[in-house]
Scaffold this active site. Structure first.
Site, mmCIF file in Angstrom:
data_model
loop_
_atom_site.group_PDB
_atom_site.id
_atom_site.type_symbol
_atom_site.label_atom_id
_atom_site.label_comp_id
_atom_site.label_asym_id
_atom_site.label_seq_id
_atom_site.Cartn_x
_atom_site.Cartn_y
_atom_site.Cartn_z
ATOM 1 N N ARG A 122 0.855 -1.194 0.000
ATOM 2 C CA ARG A 122 0.000 0.000 0.000
ATOM 3 C C ARG A 122 0.888 1.239 0.000
ATOM 4 O O ARG A 122 1.675 1.434 0.920
ATOM 5 C CB ARG A 122 -0.892 -0.010 1.244
ATOM 6 C CG ARG A 122 -1.694 1.268 1.441
ATOM 7 C CD ARG A 122 -2.603 1.199 2.679
ATOM 8 N NE ARG A 122 -3.290 2.462 2.866
ATOM 9 C CZ ARG A 122 -3.064 3.308 3.878
ATOM 10 N NH1 ARG A 122 -2.178 3.022 4.826
ATOM 11 N NH2 ARG A 122 -3.722 4.452 3.955
ATOM 12 N N HIS A 145 -2.752 10.928 0.930
ATOM 13 C CA HIS A 145 -2.104 10.740 2.229
ATOM 14 C C HIS A 145 -1.465 12.088 2.590
ATOM 15 O O HIS A 145 -0.245 12.204 2.707
ATOM 16 C CB HIS A 145 -1.098 9.597 2.167
ATOM 17 C CG HIS A 145 -0.801 8.968 3.504
ATOM 18 N ND1 HIS A 145 -0.924 7.619 3.755
ATOM 19 C CD2 HIS A 145 -0.391 9.511 4.672
ATOM 20 C CE1 HIS A 145 -0.584 7.355 5.007
ATOM 21 N NE2 HIS A 145 -0.254 8.497 5.593
ATOM 22 N N GLU A 202 -6.907 8.594 6.749
ATOM 23 C CA GLU A 202 -7.105 9.274 8.036
ATOM 24 C C GLU A 202 -7.577 10.725 7.902
ATOM 25 O O GLU A 202 -6.846 11.661 8.255
ATOM 26 C CB GLU A 202 -5.807 9.222 8.852
ATOM 27 C CG GLU A 202 -5.321 7.819 9.130
ATOM 28 C CD GLU A 202 -4.185 7.766 10.161
ATOM 29 O OE1 GLU A 202 -3.702 8.842 10.559
ATOM 30 O OE2 GLU A 202 -3.815 6.664 10.579
ATOM 31 N N ASN A 235 -6.932 2.044 10.321
ATOM 32 C CA ASN A 235 -5.598 2.179 10.892
ATOM 33 C C ASN A 235 -5.750 2.137 12.399
ATOM 34 O O ASN A 235 -6.530 2.901 12.966
ATOM 35 C CB ASN A 235 -4.946 3.507 10.488
ATOM 36 C CG ASN A 235 -4.590 3.545 9.009
ATOM 37 O OD1 ASN A 235 -4.765 2.556 8.296
ATOM 38 N ND2 ASN A 235 -4.083 4.680 8.560
ATOM 39 N N TYR A 282 -3.699 2.078 16.116
ATOM 40 C CA TYR A 282 -2.441 2.244 16.857
ATOM 41 C C TYR A 282 -2.614 2.139 18.368
ATOM 42 O O TYR A 282 -1.757 1.613 19.062
ATOM 43 C CB TYR A 282 -1.787 3.592 16.511
ATOM 44 C CG TYR A 282 -1.194 3.601 15.130
ATOM 45 C CD1 TYR A 282 0.064 3.067 14.893
ATOM 46 C CD2 TYR A 282 -1.920 4.094 14.047
ATOM 47 C CE1 TYR A 282 0.603 3.033 13.614
ATOM 48 C CE2 TYR A 282 -1.393 4.065 12.757
ATOM 49 C CZ TYR A 282 -0.128 3.532 12.549
ATOM 50 O OH TYR A 282 0.391 3.494 11.285
ATOM 51 N N GLU A 295 -3.149 0.025 8.350
ATOM 52 C CA GLU A 295 -1.918 0.387 9.069
ATOM 53 C C GLU A 295 -2.012 -0.131 10.489
ATOM 54 O O GLU A 295 -3.070 -0.048 11.119
ATOM 55 C CB GLU A 295 -1.710 1.908 9.171
ATOM 56 C CG GLU A 295 -1.273 2.585 7.909
ATOM 57 C CD GLU A 295 -1.098 4.087 8.077
ATOM 58 O OE1 GLU A 295 -0.826 4.554 9.207
ATOM 59 O OE2 GLU A 295 -1.257 4.796 7.071
HETATM 60 C C1 FCB Z 1 -0.638 7.367 10.781
HETATM 61 C C2 FCB Z 1 -0.283 7.855 9.389
HETATM 62 C C3 FCB Z 1 1.019 7.335 8.876
HETATM 63 C C4 FCB Z 1 2.072 7.259 9.946
HETATM 64 C C5 FCB Z 1 1.529 6.525 11.152
HETATM 65 C C6 FCB Z 1 2.530 6.363 12.261
HETATM 66 O O1 FCB Z 1 -1.423 8.307 11.411
HETATM 67 O O2 FCB Z 1 -1.295 7.493 8.487
HETATM 68 O O3 FCB Z 1 1.414 8.138 7.796
HETATM 69 O O4 FCB Z 1 2.515 8.521 10.257
HETATM 70 O O5 FCB Z 1 0.419 7.185 11.652
#
Ligand code: FCB
Length: 464
Positions: free
Chosen positions: A79, A123, A168, A296, A298, A369
């Site tokens: 991607r 992006h 995002e 995504n 995290y 992600e």
């Molecule tokens: C996300 C972004 C990516 C990268 C990661 C750590 O928010 O999409 O570009 O910065 O975080």
């Protein structure tokens, strides 16, 4: 702990992700013009140590070698994002053939190695002239985005099947125009809300146009989603969680997948906007049917009601990221964090996937992600990143749990293929499975890369 091997569905799409401004470099080559990130990164004080994406990982010149590394990993899919100002300098008008040729060569090289190309159209690198004309708070930017999307799809659609419109949009809107921590660095709550709407409008217009051109392609959007947990069961904390969930998650999930803004979110934002920027028909456009949803993931947000004014917190915790709910407190629980100070919370991935599936859609989901920054040390030419490897492992186990519970999760993209330009943190945060020495541009696959190759090879995780 499991004593059993965890196997994924046989067609599971194992991948890794990057983004144009974070890796390409060649900022002034091949007819590319500045984006808001060029302007922002060159503005003193905006990015740690004044780092810019001018050279980054020099992927523009080294993409063939990088694809060899992807093939060594056994990636099924890659991607990447297209740089809007590389393929349509200035953000409107005719395409730049040199820019399109770069992506055609990239895609051909991927296909030659049996790697499925997955394009993200936006992006975060808005062409600077469009920002000068008002940026995402201006309605016209949505139409410009749809034009750019068509031009890119027309050039690559014969060889790319997977299309993500936005990456995002929360970050583009609320970091870009709310807190100003990201490009273009503006700070106005109303602008942030309008930007969020116009990003989604651009998404909807693009999906309509691209689907009309190729009904057989897969179209989706990528949202950064978080479970939002109240610190206590106190109703005031629960209300804080409702508010942040509204801004972080439902601001995008509801219009895109249900065709409306949530009523409580409209109320929370009533002091900031009357939603007059939402025109008749917008929500129908925004909720144009998709073929997949990208997530995504995290970390988790833990929040609490204000006590005597919100403390100033950096980055995505800054009050100005949360229009109308600036007083909510973000709580640090003391659990292990990454080098970004993001709490490590693999169960939150299960919650997030199950929630989207249960509350919003039956569509195939992809983790577009997931990953972590840690400080890496090169010792004898090797990088043994056990902490990053453990993060991936825990989140893949969570992904497997979600699949076992019935979530139609179809793929996973590690963030990131290689260390790169981490936006306002410049090169100071490393997320890659492949280490990049920015002086020599040497690449060193880390332990996590070798481990991931083995995960892909066995289509699953070994027993623990
Ligand atoms: C996300 C972004 C990516 C990268 C990661 C750590 O928010 O999409 O570009 O910065 O975080």
């Amino acid at each position: 702990m499991t004593d059993q091997e965890l196997t994924f569905p046989s067609d599971f799409l194992w991948g890794a992700a990057t983004a144009a401004y974070q890796i390409e470099g060649a900022a002034r080559e091949g007819g590319r013009t500045p984006s808001i990130w060029d302007t922002f990164s060159h503005t003193p004080g905006k990015v740690v140590a004044g780092h810019t994406g001018d050279v980054a990982c020099d992927h523009y010149h080294r993409f063939r070698d990088d694809i060899k590394l992807m093939a060594d990993l056994g990636l099924r899919s890659y991607r990447f994002s297209v740089s809007w100002p590389r393929v349509q300098p200035g953000g409107s008008g005719p395409a730049n053939q040199t820019g399109l040729d770069f992506y055609r060569e990239l895609v051909d090289e991927l296909l030659a190695h049996g790697i499925e190309p997955w394009v993200t159209l936006y992006h975060w690198d808005l062409p600077q002239p469009l920002e000068d004309a008002g940026g995402w708070p201006a309605r016209d930017t949505a139409a410009r985005f749809a034009d750019y999307a068509q031009l890119t799809h027309a050039a690559l659609g014969d060889r790319v099947r997977y299309w993500t419109t936005l990456n995002e949009p929360w970050c583009s809107a609320f970091l870009g125009y709310g807190s100003g921590a990201h490009a273009p660095g503006r700070s106005d709550p109303g602008d942030a809300v309008r930007a969020g709407h116009h990003l989604m409008l651009g998404h909807g217009l693009a999906v309509q146009a691209l689907r009309a051109a190729r009904a057989d392609h897969e179209f989706g959007v990528t949202l950064n989603l978080y479970p939002v947990t109240p610190q206590t069961q106190d109703p005031a904390d629960a209300d804080a969680a409702r508010r942040i969930d509204g801004l972080a998650n439902r601001f995008f999930l509801d219009p895109i997948l249900r065709g409306d803004y949530p009523e409580d979110l409209r109320n929370d934002l009533s002091g900031i906007t009357d939603f007059g920027h939402v025109h008749d028909g917008d929500l129908a456009t925004i909720s144009t049917p998709l073929s997949m949803v990208g997530i995504n993931y995290y970390s988790r947000h833990v929040v609490a009601a204000p006590v005597g004014g919100a403390p100033a917190e950096p980055y995505w915790r800054a009050p100005s990221c949360w229009p109308g709910s600036e007083q909510v407190r973000f709580v640090t629980r003391g659990v292990p964090v990454t080098d970004m100070n993001w709490e490590i919370d693999a169960p939150g991935l299960v919650e997030t996937l199950q929630r989207v599936h249960r509350e919003y859609t039956d569509l195939p989901l992809y983790i577009t992600e997931n990953g972590s920054a840690f400080v890496d040390a090169v010792i004898d030419g090797q990088v043994d990143d056990t902490d990053r490897l453990a993060y991936f492992d825990a989140h893949l186990r969570a992904a497997h749990t979600a699949i076992s519970s019935g979530v139609p999760l179809r793929g996973y993209f590690a963030w990131s293929l290689m260390d790169n330009y981490e936006w306002a943190w410049g090169y100071t945060k490393r997320f890659g499975m492949i280490y990049v020495d920015y002086d020599s541009q040497l690449r060193i696959p880390k332990s996590s890369a070798r481990w991931y190759a083995e995960v892909i090879r066995r289509n699953g995780l070994a027993a623990q």
